[in-house]
Design an enzyme around this catalytic site. Structure first.
Site, mmCIF file in Angstrom:
data_model
loop_
_atom_site.group_PDB
_atom_site.id
_atom_site.type_symbol
_atom_site.label_atom_id
_atom_site.label_comp_id
_atom_site.label_asym_id
_atom_site.label_seq_id
_atom_site.Cartn_x
_atom_site.Cartn_y
_atom_site.Cartn_z
ATOM 1 N N ALA A 1 -5.489 44.735 44.033
ATOM 2 C CA ALA A 1 -6.598 45.069 44.396
ATOM 3 C C ALA A 1 -7.637 44.864 43.753
ATOM 4 O O ALA A 1 -8.014 44.722 42.948
ATOM 5 C CB ALA A 1 -6.430 46.282 44.619
ATOM 6 N N GLY B 1 -1.977 45.343 43.917
ATOM 7 C CA GLY B 1 -1.664 44.723 45.436
ATOM 8 C C GLY B 1 -1.031 43.612 45.922
ATOM 9 O O GLY B 1 -1.210 42.936 46.717
ATOM 10 N N GLU C 1 2.482 43.758 46.158
ATOM 11 C CA GLU C 1 2.907 44.182 47.111
ATOM 12 C C GLU C 1 2.598 43.143 48.422
ATOM 13 O O GLU C 1 3.238 43.150 49.446
ATOM 14 C CB GLU C 1 1.080 45.270 47.617
ATOM 15 C CG GLU C 1 2.137 46.633 46.837
ATOM 16 C CD GLU C 1 1.454 47.472 46.652
ATOM 17 O OE1 GLU C 1 -0.486 47.340 46.315
ATOM 18 O OE2 GLU C 1 1.521 48.967 46.692
HETATM 19 N N1 CO8 Z 1 -10.160 43.588 40.917
HETATM 20 C C1 CO8 Z 1 -11.275 42.970 40.242
HETATM 21 N N2 CO8 Z 1 -11.585 42.021 39.440
HETATM 22 C C2 CO8 Z 1 -10.539 40.842 39.032
HETATM 23 C C3 CO8 Z 1 -8.876 41.719 38.959
HETATM 24 C C4 CO8 Z 1 -8.445 43.003 39.954
HETATM 25 N N3 CO8 Z 1 -7.226 42.988 40.141
HETATM 26 N N4 CO8 Z 1 -8.067 40.816 38.047
HETATM 27 C C5 CO8 Z 1 -9.317 39.944 37.642
HETATM 28 N N5 CO8 Z 1 -10.264 39.779 38.258
HETATM 29 C C6 CO8 Z 1 -11.189 39.464 37.797
HETATM 30 C C7 CO8 Z 1 -11.932 39.618 35.797
HETATM 31 O O1 CO8 Z 1 -12.828 40.963 36.202
HETATM 32 C C8 CO8 Z 1 -12.383 38.548 35.584
HETATM 33 O O2 CO8 Z 1 -13.433 38.638 35.865
HETATM 34 P P1 CO8 Z 1 -14.868 38.198 34.929
HETATM 35 O O3 CO8 Z 1 -14.413 37.031 34.492
HETATM 36 O O4 CO8 Z 1 -16.218 38.564 35.686
HETATM 37 O O5 CO8 Z 1 -14.999 39.119 33.852
HETATM 38 C C9 CO8 Z 1 -11.837 37.525 36.355
HETATM 39 O O6 CO8 Z 1 -10.656 38.122 37.171
HETATM 40 C C10 CO8 Z 1 -10.334 36.838 34.950
HETATM 41 O O7 CO8 Z 1 -9.344 37.798 34.710
HETATM 42 P P2 CO8 Z 1 -9.633 37.730 33.431
HETATM 43 O O8 CO8 Z 1 -10.870 37.719 32.038
HETATM 44 O O9 CO8 Z 1 -9.041 38.913 32.653
HETATM 45 O O10 CO8 Z 1 -8.437 36.520 33.277
HETATM 46 P P3 CO8 Z 1 -7.185 37.345 31.436
HETATM 47 O O11 CO8 Z 1 -6.040 35.735 32.067
HETATM 48 O O12 CO8 Z 1 -8.057 37.196 30.290
HETATM 49 O O13 CO8 Z 1 -5.751 38.280 32.136
HETATM 50 C C11 CO8 Z 1 -5.241 39.843 33.812
HETATM 51 C C12 CO8 Z 1 -5.520 38.058 33.281
HETATM 52 C C13 CO8 Z 1 -4.110 40.181 32.895
HETATM 53 C C14 CO8 Z 1 -4.288 39.903 35.281
HETATM 54 C C15 CO8 Z 1 -6.248 40.514 33.928
HETATM 55 O O14 CO8 Z 1 -7.497 40.059 34.955
HETATM 56 C C16 CO8 Z 1 -5.530 41.696 33.992
HETATM 57 O O15 CO8 Z 1 -5.506 42.998 33.710
HETATM 58 N N6 CO8 Z 1 -6.300 42.254 35.648
HETATM 59 C C17 CO8 Z 1 -6.182 43.219 36.459
HETATM 60 C C18 CO8 Z 1 -4.774 43.445 36.722
HETATM 61 C C19 CO8 Z 1 -4.921 44.862 37.590
HETATM 62 O O16 CO8 Z 1 -4.406 46.275 36.779
HETATM 63 N N7 CO8 Z 1 -4.200 45.365 38.863
HETATM 64 C C20 CO8 Z 1 -3.669 45.866 39.834
HETATM 65 C C21 CO8 Z 1 -5.543 46.323 40.097
HETATM 66 S S1 CO8 Z 1 -5.098 48.133 41.020
HETATM 67 C C22 CO8 Z 1 -4.580 47.745 42.730
HETATM 68 O O17 CO8 Z 1 -3.762 46.225 42.879
HETATM 69 C C23 CO8 Z 1 -3.631 48.880 43.738
HETATM 70 C C24 CO8 Z 1 -3.047 48.248 45.191
HETATM 71 C C25 CO8 Z 1 -2.744 49.270 46.148
HETATM 72 C C26 CO8 Z 1 -3.258 48.958 47.326
HETATM 73 C C27 CO8 Z 1 -4.107 47.768 47.577
HETATM 74 C C28 CO8 Z 1 -5.060 47.433 48.352
HETATM 75 C C29 CO8 Z 1 -5.564 45.639 48.388
#
Ligand code: CO8
Length: 258
Positions: A66, A109, A112
């Site tokens: 998400a 998400g 999911e």
């Molecule tokens: N939300 C918003 N932005 C994101 C997300 C996210 N989940 N994941 C990645 N991004 C963005 C980063 O902020 C980054 O943006 P920017 O270039 O502007 O800084 C861009 O994507 C690229 O990401 P990274 O630079 O972090 O890339 P890496 O290769 O270094 O890392 C990862 C990749 C490991 C996937 C890392 O981005 C990460 O940890 N992302 C978040 C993962 C996470 O915590 N997901 C769970 C979110 S909570 C959730 O899903 C709850 C679900 C509830 C129901 C669903 C409702 C829709």
């Protein structure tokens, strides 16, 4: 013309392709994007020329969860009133087969959403996980339920509690995905499978899907009663007459989806 902001859709050879398209943020799912996904799935579901749906992600991920930026300041009452999961619930009402083609990250998400697919093909580089615990929450769109039903309580708890990613190999081992595929041929292989399904009688595909999902929730007895009714129902279809006639006449059937 693509009428959507965050996804791309395309129809080819009876297959509806839906591609998550926010690659700059690894296809993080904001609410509008989820609404678009649901609307596109429903449009494919109601389009007689489409037999099977394929869901995939643009860029280097399927979906990294998400959109954290969108929900960081949310509070419980706002979430209750938003009722965003009503959109997610509509995915479970799609009658046609949904095949997920997952590469890169399928987290939170995004995982999911993958679990909402009927069949999952994973690139060998795919990583599945529920990292929600690391940001102080938990899955909210069915993750705890669907993962547990797939892999059992003990293993699901390990993944949900640790929040660590599961490799595609592990996902295959635990029955979370159907097949592992080299990343460069993921779409080709998924499409080949979808094409095979597209040659089958659509009503059988539909009623089998319905019956299999009942097996997840119903007792064996109730599930078998349900299956029986669907079996009977197919005997009202043109495709049952055609399928059996073609067998007797030793020719290929021509199914019409009615
Ligand atoms: N939300 C918003 N932005 C994101 C997300 C996210 N989940 N994941 C990645 N991004 C963005 C980063 O902020 C980054 O943006 P920017 O270039 O502007 O800084 C861009 O994507 C690229 O990401 P990274 O630079 O972090 O890339 P890496 O290769 O270094 O890392 C990862 C990749 C490991 C996937 C890392 O981005 C990460 O940890 N992302 C978040 C993962 C996470 O915590 N997901 C769970 C979110 S909570 C959730 O899903 C709850 C679900 C509830 C129901 C669903 C409702 C829709």
């Amino acid at each position: 013309m693509n009428k959507y902001q965050y996804i791309k859709v395309e129809s080819r050879d009876s297959i509806g392709f839906l591609v998550l398209n926010r690659p700059k943020v690894l296809n993080a799912l904001n609410r509008k994007m989820v609404r678009e996904i649901v609307e596109a799935l429903e449009a494919f579901d109601h389009d007689d020329s489409i037999k099977v749906i394929v869901l995939s992600g643009e860029g280097r991920a399927f979906a990294a969860g998400a959109d954290i930026d969108e929900m960081a300041e949310d509070d419980s009452i706002r979430l209750e009133l938003l009722n965003q999961f009503a959109d997610w619930d509509r995915i479970a009402l799609i009658k046609k087969p949904i095949i997920g083609a997952v590469h890169g990250f399928a987290l939170g998400g995004g995982f999911e959403l993958a679990l909402c697919c009927d069949v999952l093909f994973a690139a060998e580089n795919a990583q599945f996980g529920f990292p929600e615990i690391n940001i102080g929450v938990m899955p909210g769109a069915g993750g705890t339920q669907r993962l547990t039903k797939l892999m059992g309580k003990t293993k699901a708890l390990e993944w949900l509690w640790l929040g660590e990613p599961m490799s595609a190999k592990e996902a295959l081992h635990y029955g979370v995905v159907n097949r592992l595929i080299a990343p460069e041929i993921l779409m080709e292989e998924t499409t080949r499978f979808a094409q095979k399904l597209a040659t089958k009688p659509p009503l059988s595909l539909r009623l089998i899907k319905e019956a299999v999902y009942k097996a997840v929730d119903y007792s064996l007895y109730e599930g078998m009663q349900f299956e029986r009714k669907n079996f009977y129902l197919l005997f009202s279809s043109y495709d049952q007459k055609e399928g059996m006639k073609a067998f007797i006449e030793k020719r290929k059937p021509k199914f019409e989806g009615r």
